[in-house]
Each structure stands twice: as C-alpha cells, then as structure tokens.
Design a protein around this motif. Structure first.
Motif, mmCIF file in Angstrom:
data_model
loop_
_atom_site.group_PDB
_atom_site.id
_atom_site.type_symbol
_atom_site.label_atom_id
_atom_site.label_comp_id
_atom_site.label_asym_id
_atom_site.label_seq_id
_atom_site.Cartn_x
_atom_site.Cartn_y
_atom_site.Cartn_z
ATOM 1 N N ALA A 83 0.822 -1.205 0.000
ATOM 2 C CA ALA A 83 0.000 0.000 0.000
ATOM 3 C C ALA A 83 0.861 1.263 0.000
ATOM 4 O O ALA A 83 0.557 2.243 -0.700
ATOM 5 C CB ALA A 83 -0.940 -0.001 1.200
ATOM 6 N N ALA A 84 1.944 1.243 0.769
ATOM 7 C CA ALA A 84 2.817 2.423 0.832
ATOM 8 C C ALA A 84 3.474 2.702 -0.515
ATOM 9 O O ALA A 84 3.578 3.854 -0.937
ATOM 10 C CB ALA A 84 3.893 2.207 1.906
ATOM 11 N N VAL A 85 3.900 1.645 -1.210
ATOM 12 C CA VAL A 85 4.518 1.833 -2.536
ATOM 13 C C VAL A 85 3.493 2.378 -3.524
ATOM 14 O O VAL A 85 3.781 3.314 -4.288
ATOM 15 C CB VAL A 85 5.114 0.507 -3.044
ATOM 16 C CG1 VAL A 85 5.538 0.624 -4.505
ATOM 17 C CG2 VAL A 85 6.312 0.107 -2.186
ATOM 18 N N LEU A 86 2.298 1.832 -3.524
ATOM 19 C CA LEU A 86 1.258 2.327 -4.431
ATOM 20 C C LEU A 86 0.927 3.790 -4.137
ATOM 21 O O LEU A 86 0.743 4.594 -5.059
ATOM 22 C CB LEU A 86 -0.001 1.469 -4.298
ATOM 23 C CG LEU A 86 0.084 0.031 -4.799
ATOM 24 C CD1 LEU A 86 -1.220 -0.702 -4.502
ATOM 25 C CD2 LEU A 86 0.386 -0.024 -6.289
ATOM 26 N N ALA A 87 0.858 4.135 -2.861
ATOM 27 C CA ALA A 87 0.546 5.513 -2.485
ATOM 28 C C ALA A 87 1.636 6.481 -2.941
ATOM 29 O O ALA A 87 1.343 7.562 -3.474
ATOM 30 C CB ALA A 87 0.354 5.609 -0.973
ATOM 31 N N ARG A 88 2.890 6.101 -2.758
ATOM 32 C CA ARG A 88 3.997 6.968 -3.171
ATOM 33 C C ARG A 88 4.041 7.118 -4.686
ATOM 34 O O ARG A 88 4.317 8.206 -5.208
ATOM 35 C CB ARG A 88 5.318 6.410 -2.647
ATOM 36 C CG ARG A 88 5.516 6.622 -1.153
ATOM 37 C CD ARG A 88 5.776 8.098 -0.824
ATOM 38 N NE ARG A 88 6.920 8.601 -1.562
ATOM 39 C CZ ARG A 88 8.193 8.442 -1.191
ATOM 40 N NH1 ARG A 88 8.462 7.754 -0.084
ATOM 41 N NH2 ARG A 88 9.163 8.947 -1.903
ATOM 42 N N LEU A 89 3.790 6.033 -5.402
ATOM 43 C CA LEU A 89 3.768 6.118 -6.860
ATOM 44 C C LEU A 89 2.633 7.023 -7.326
ATOM 45 O O LEU A 89 2.796 7.803 -8.280
ATOM 46 C CB LEU A 89 3.613 4.720 -7.476
ATOM 47 C CG LEU A 89 4.832 3.815 -7.383
ATOM 48 C CD1 LEU A 89 4.485 2.402 -7.816
ATOM 49 C CD2 LEU A 89 5.987 4.357 -8.237
ATOM 50 N N ALA A 90 1.493 6.935 -6.652
ATOM 51 C CA ALA A 90 0.384 7.832 -6.986
ATOM 52 C C ALA A 90 0.775 9.283 -6.742
ATOM 53 O O ALA A 90 0.449 10.173 -7.550
ATOM 54 C CB ALA A 90 -0.842 7.463 -6.162
ATOM 55 N N ASP A 91 1.481 9.543 -5.647
ATOM 56 C CA ASP A 91 1.946 10.904 -5.352
ATOM 57 C C ASP A 91 2.887 11.420 -6.437
ATOM 58 O O ASP A 91 2.943 12.627 -6.702
ATOM 59 C CB ASP A 91 2.672 10.927 -4.005
ATOM 60 C CG ASP A 91 1.732 10.746 -2.826
ATOM 61 O OD1 ASP A 91 0.511 10.923 -2.999
ATOM 62 O OD2 ASP A 91 2.225 10.404 -1.727
ATOM 63 N N GLU A 92 3.626 10.490 -7.053
ATOM 64 C CA GLU A 92 4.562 10.856 -8.127
ATOM 65 C C GLU A 92 3.849 11.030 -9.470
ATOM 66 O O GLU A 92 4.485 11.343 -10.471
ATOM 67 C CB GLU A 92 5.641 9.781 -8.265
ATOM 68 C CG GLU A 92 6.568 9.640 -7.079
ATOM 69 C CD GLU A 92 7.531 10.808 -6.955
ATOM 70 O OE1 GLU A 92 7.826 11.447 -7.985
ATOM 71 O OE2 GLU A 92 7.972 11.086 -5.826
ATOM 72 N N GLY A 93 2.539 10.800 -9.480
ATOM 73 C CA GLY A 93 1.777 10.955 -10.708
ATOM 74 C C GLY A 93 1.842 9.757 -11.639
ATOM 75 O O GLY A 93 1.500 9.874 -12.829
#
Length: 208
Positions: A83-93
C-alpha cells in the motif's frame, strides 16, 4: 497478497458450482491464468473444456469472492509495504493498474478488501478473461491505457511474469515474495529484483 489457503477454497467452490464435480486436484497455479488453470483442472477430472465453461466459471468465481469477501479480509493480507509503494507512486503521478491471471471480478474484490484499489485504474488493466499468457495480458493493458511499452514498468513475482514482460517489451521489476527466489527471478531476466516491498525507498528506486 496472501490468502492463506482461502483462494484455493474459493476456486474449488466455483469449480463445483459450474461442473457439479468436487475438485480433487487443481492444476498448477503459479504464474498461470485462470483460463489455463481451469482447462488443465478440467482435464484432471476428465471433463470437457470450452469457452462457455470458462465464462460460467469466471462468473461463479467472481460471485464467490463477493459473497466471502469478509472472510477473505479476515484470513488474508496485502504484502507488507504494498500500500505504501502504491501511495507513493500515486503521489509521483504514476498511472497504475493491474495485470493478473485472475478473472476481473475476483481481482477487484481482492484489491478492494485489502485497500489497494483506490490507487489503481482498473479499467486500464488486463485479467484472466483477456488471454492465456502474460504477454497477451500486458499487451491488452498497454492498449487500454494507450501506453507504449518503453514507458511502462511491470511488477511480478514469478519467472512467468518476467518472461511475459520480456515478451511484451516492458521493463520488469521482480519481487521475491512468491515461491520464486531472487536468484531464480534474476536468472529469468528481470531488469531489477526486490526481496520485498517493505523498503519503500528501495522499491521506488527500482521502479522509477
């Protein structure tokens, strides 16, 4: 994600519903797609396979997942750090989706149960209904998302996933959270190998 044996139970339940036969044995599921698993499992039970059987099975498997979603939540879990990786990737657009051999309805239930669906554009993904082999699924997802292969990164945890990425011309990051070891995944030709997703920064470096 891990289901602690429940995934096989749900599969066996759907198999019985559509064939009337109790599942004695299931074909190998590692790196395979539901269509192939069903065809080979039907053969093990001396049952004829057809596209109509697969369509009925896909509907039944999705419905079983919906009915037993609460049990799936209790017995299973998302992989640490996912979940943390998906969230960070989403933050990166980064536009994210899923490419899986699971039928779509079952995949959507699993992702929702473990709180991962909100990061993904599921309409851009590819599922067990879309083909038998990973390259087919990846090409379907690339077409739906209008993404050229050289702009995509595929994460998988089996040598079959790595072979699929190579076959589709997509950079592949392998994660050794399944049955395959890091060495096996490297030998399969993965562009990068992670031992897990708990280290968010390391995962992002490998992906981006």
């Amino acid at each position: 994600m891990a289901t602690r044996g429940l995934g096989r139970e749900l599969w066996a339940q759907a198999f019985h519903e559509v064939t009337g036969v109790e599942m004695r044995e299931q074909a190998s599921v590692t790196g395979s797609t539901e269509r192939v698993i069903l065809r080979e499992t039907a053969r093990l039970h001396d049952l004829p396979y057809s596209d109509e059987l697969f369509a009925s099975f896909a509907a039944a498997l999705g419905a079983v997942h919906v009915r037993r979603a609460a049990e799936l939540r209790e017995r299973g879990h998302a992989l640490p750090g996912a979940a943390a990786v998906l969230a960070r990737l989403a933050d990166e657009g980064v536009r994210q989706t899923v490419v899986t051999g699971n039928v779509r309805a079952a995949a959507e239930v699993k992702l929702a149960v473990f709180g991962l669906d909100s990061y993904l554009r599921l309409e851009d993904g590819a599922y067990g209904e879309d083909g038998e082999r990973r390259p087919e699924l990846l090409r379907a997802a690339l077409a739906r998302s209008v993404t050229p292969p050289d702009r995509a990164v595929f994460l998988g945890d089996t040598p079959t996933d790595v072979e699929g990425g190579l076959g589709a011309g997509v950079r592949t990051v392998a994660v050794a959270t399944g049955r395959a070891s890091g060495a096996e995944l490297r030998n399969s030709g993965a562009d990068a190998v992670l031992e897990g997703l708990a280290d968010t920064a390391k995962a992002l470096d490998a992906i981006l």
